[in-house]
Design a protein around this motif. Sequence first.
Motif, short mmCIF file in Angstrom:
data_model
loop_
_atom_site.label_atom_id
_atom_site.label_comp_id
_atom_site.label_asym_id
_atom_site.label_seq_id
_atom_site.Cartn_x
_atom_site.Cartn_y
_atom_site.Cartn_z
N ARG A 67 2.20 -15.39 -0.62
CA ARG A 67 2.41 -14.05 -1.17
C ARG A 67 1.27 -13.67 -2.10
O ARG A 67 0.78 -12.53 -2.09
CB ARG A 67 3.73 -13.97 -1.91
CG ARG A 67 4.93 -13.99 -0.96
CD ARG A 67 6.26 -14.07 -1.66
NE ARG A 67 6.42 -13.05 -2.68
CZ ARG A 67 7.38 -13.09 -3.61
NH1 ARG A 67 8.23 -14.09 -3.64
NH2 ARG A 67 7.48 -12.14 -4.50
N LEU A 68 0.80 -14.60 -2.91
CA LEU A 68 -0.31 -14.34 -3.81
C LEU A 68 -1.58 -14.06 -3.04
O LEU A 68 -2.33 -13.14 -3.38
CB LEU A 68 -0.51 -15.53 -4.76
CG LEU A 68 -1.65 -15.41 -5.77
CD1 LEU A 68 -1.45 -14.19 -6.68
CD2 LEU A 68 -1.76 -16.67 -6.59
N SER A 69 -1.82 -14.81 -1.98
CA SER A 69 -3.01 -14.58 -1.15
C SER A 69 -2.98 -13.18 -0.54
O SER A 69 -4.00 -12.49 -0.51
CB SER A 69 -3.09 -15.62 -0.03
OG SER A 69 -3.32 -16.89 -0.58
N GLU A 70 -1.81 -12.79 -0.05
CA GLU A 70 -1.67 -11.44 0.51
C GLU A 70 -1.91 -10.38 -0.55
O GLU A 70 -2.59 -9.38 -0.31
CB GLU A 70 -0.28 -11.25 1.12
CG GLU A 70 -0.04 -11.99 2.40
CD GLU A 70 1.40 -11.88 2.86
OE1 GLU A 70 2.11 -10.94 2.44
OE2 GLU A 70 1.82 -12.74 3.66
N LEU A 71 -1.36 -10.59 -1.72
CA LEU A 71 -1.52 -9.65 -2.82
C LEU A 71 -2.99 -9.52 -3.20
O LEU A 71 -3.50 -8.41 -3.38
CB LEU A 71 -0.69 -10.10 -4.02
CG LEU A 71 -0.68 -9.19 -5.24
CD1 LEU A 71 -0.08 -7.82 -4.88
CD2 LEU A 71 0.11 -9.81 -6.36
N ALA A 73 -5.54 -10.17 -1.31
CA ALA A 73 -6.28 -9.56 -0.20
C ALA A 73 -6.10 -8.05 -0.16
O ALA A 73 -7.00 -7.33 0.27
CB ALA A 73 -5.83 -10.18 1.13
N ASN A 74 -4.95 -7.57 -0.64
CA ASN A 74 -4.65 -6.14 -0.60
C ASN A 74 -4.93 -5.44 -1.92
O ASN A 74 -4.57 -4.28 -2.09
CB ASN A 74 -3.19 -5.93 -0.21
CG ASN A 74 -2.91 -6.40 1.20
OD1 ASN A 74 -3.76 -6.29 2.08
ND2 ASN A 74 -1.74 -6.95 1.41
N THR A 75 -5.54 -6.14 -2.86
CA THR A 75 -5.83 -5.56 -4.16
C THR A 75 -7.33 -5.36 -4.31
O THR A 75 -8.12 -6.23 -3.95
CB THR A 75 -5.34 -6.51 -5.29
OG1 THR A 75 -3.96 -6.74 -5.11
CG2 THR A 75 -5.57 -5.91 -6.66
N ASP A 76 -7.70 -4.21 -4.82
CA ASP A 76 -9.11 -3.94 -5.09
C ASP A 76 -9.62 -4.99 -6.07
O ASP A 76 -9.04 -5.19 -7.13
CB ASP A 76 -9.26 -2.53 -5.68
CG ASP A 76 -10.69 -2.19 -6.04
OD1 ASP A 76 -11.61 -2.91 -5.60
OD2 ASP A 76 -10.88 -1.21 -6.78
N ALA A 82 -6.14 -7.07 -10.28
CA ALA A 82 -6.91 -8.22 -9.81
C ALA A 82 -7.42 -9.04 -10.97
O ALA A 82 -7.42 -10.28 -10.92
CB ALA A 82 -8.07 -7.75 -8.93
N ALA A 83 -7.85 -8.39 -12.03
CA ALA A 83 -8.33 -9.12 -13.21
C ALA A 83 -7.21 -9.92 -13.83
O ALA A 83 -7.41 -11.07 -14.26
CB ALA A 83 -8.92 -8.13 -14.22
N ILE A 84 -6.02 -9.33 -13.90
CA ILE A 84 -4.87 -10.05 -14.46
C ILE A 84 -4.53 -11.26 -13.59
O ILE A 84 -4.32 -12.37 -14.10
CB ILE A 84 -3.64 -9.12 -14.58
CG1 ILE A 84 -3.90 -8.06 -15.65
CG2 ILE A 84 -2.38 -9.91 -14.89
CD1 ILE A 84 -2.88 -6.94 -15.68
N LEU A 85 -4.52 -11.07 -12.27
CA LEU A 85 -4.20 -12.18 -11.38
C LEU A 85 -5.24 -13.30 -11.50
O LEU A 85 -4.89 -14.48 -11.55
CB LEU A 85 -4.13 -11.70 -9.93
CG LEU A 85 -2.92 -10.84 -9.57
CD1 LEU A 85 -3.05 -10.26 -8.18
CD2 LEU A 85 -1.64 -11.66 -9.70
N ARG A 86 -6.51 -12.91 -11.57
CA ARG A 86 -7.56 -13.94 -11.71
C ARG A 86 -7.39 -14.70 -13.02
O ARG A 86 -7.54 -15.91 -13.07
CB ARG A 86 -8.94 -13.29 -11.63
CG ARG A 86 -9.43 -13.07 -10.20
CD ARG A 86 -10.91 -12.76 -10.15
NE ARG A 86 -11.26 -11.54 -10.85
CZ ARG A 86 -11.12 -10.30 -10.34
NH1 ARG A 86 -10.67 -10.15 -9.13
NH2 ARG A 86 -11.46 -9.25 -11.04
#
Length: 90
Positions: A67-71, A73-76, A82-86
């Motif tokens: 799910r994280l990989s998909e998210l 991949a679909n996030t700019d 994306a910065a928060i996820l990173r």
Amino acid sequence: MSSRRSRSSTREISDAQINDLVSKLQRLIPQLQPSTSHHEVSAAKVLKETCDYVKRLHREVDDLSDRLSELLANTDSHSAEAAILRSLLM
């Protein structure tokens, strides 16, 4: 050979230690949480439920990773999300 026997016997785990470890495992596994009936659960059942629980956790980690990989991949890649996820992954 007596030194061999004494070395192996020091590595053996006593029945009391095994029972203590099984009790600790039982407290960690949600399906085996002590109920109000306080019935005794066999060590074999505790070990089987522990294995099943670890397998479920592995599947859950795999699903969340997918799910994280998909998210991602679909996030700019330059977005705030994306910065928060990173930052969470570091």
